[in-house]
Scaffold this motif. Sequence first.
Motif: not given
Length: 121
Positions: A58-67
Amino acid sequence: RFGSNVPIILLGLLDFSHMPFLPFPLCSVAGWRSRTLQKEMEKTVERRSLERTITIAQMPDVDTILNNTKHPLLKNADIEDGEKLEIDDFFADDGFHPAKYGTIMLGNLLSQTYKEIKDNC
């Protein structure tokens, strides 16, 4: 046909509401649909995992990666300190296919998931 001892890794679905190629309101509808399909995939894996090893990477939430440019899935990504990531940094010019950081993240996610399966065998 694979034997029952061969692990299967499925790649979880991204929330399509974050896909750069989809205009509003289509991105909202596609996001709702991708979340629904993800839930169905999870139910199916839960039922079938009694028969064999099936795991969703499962990919992490987009905001988790962007931040978080230091996220473990971004190792080897050669991101400069202080660089701010944007969703477009993960996709090819078509806004759909993974590229640049997206392919690095997918490779790290799949290898991490495979390692977790092997460590638990």
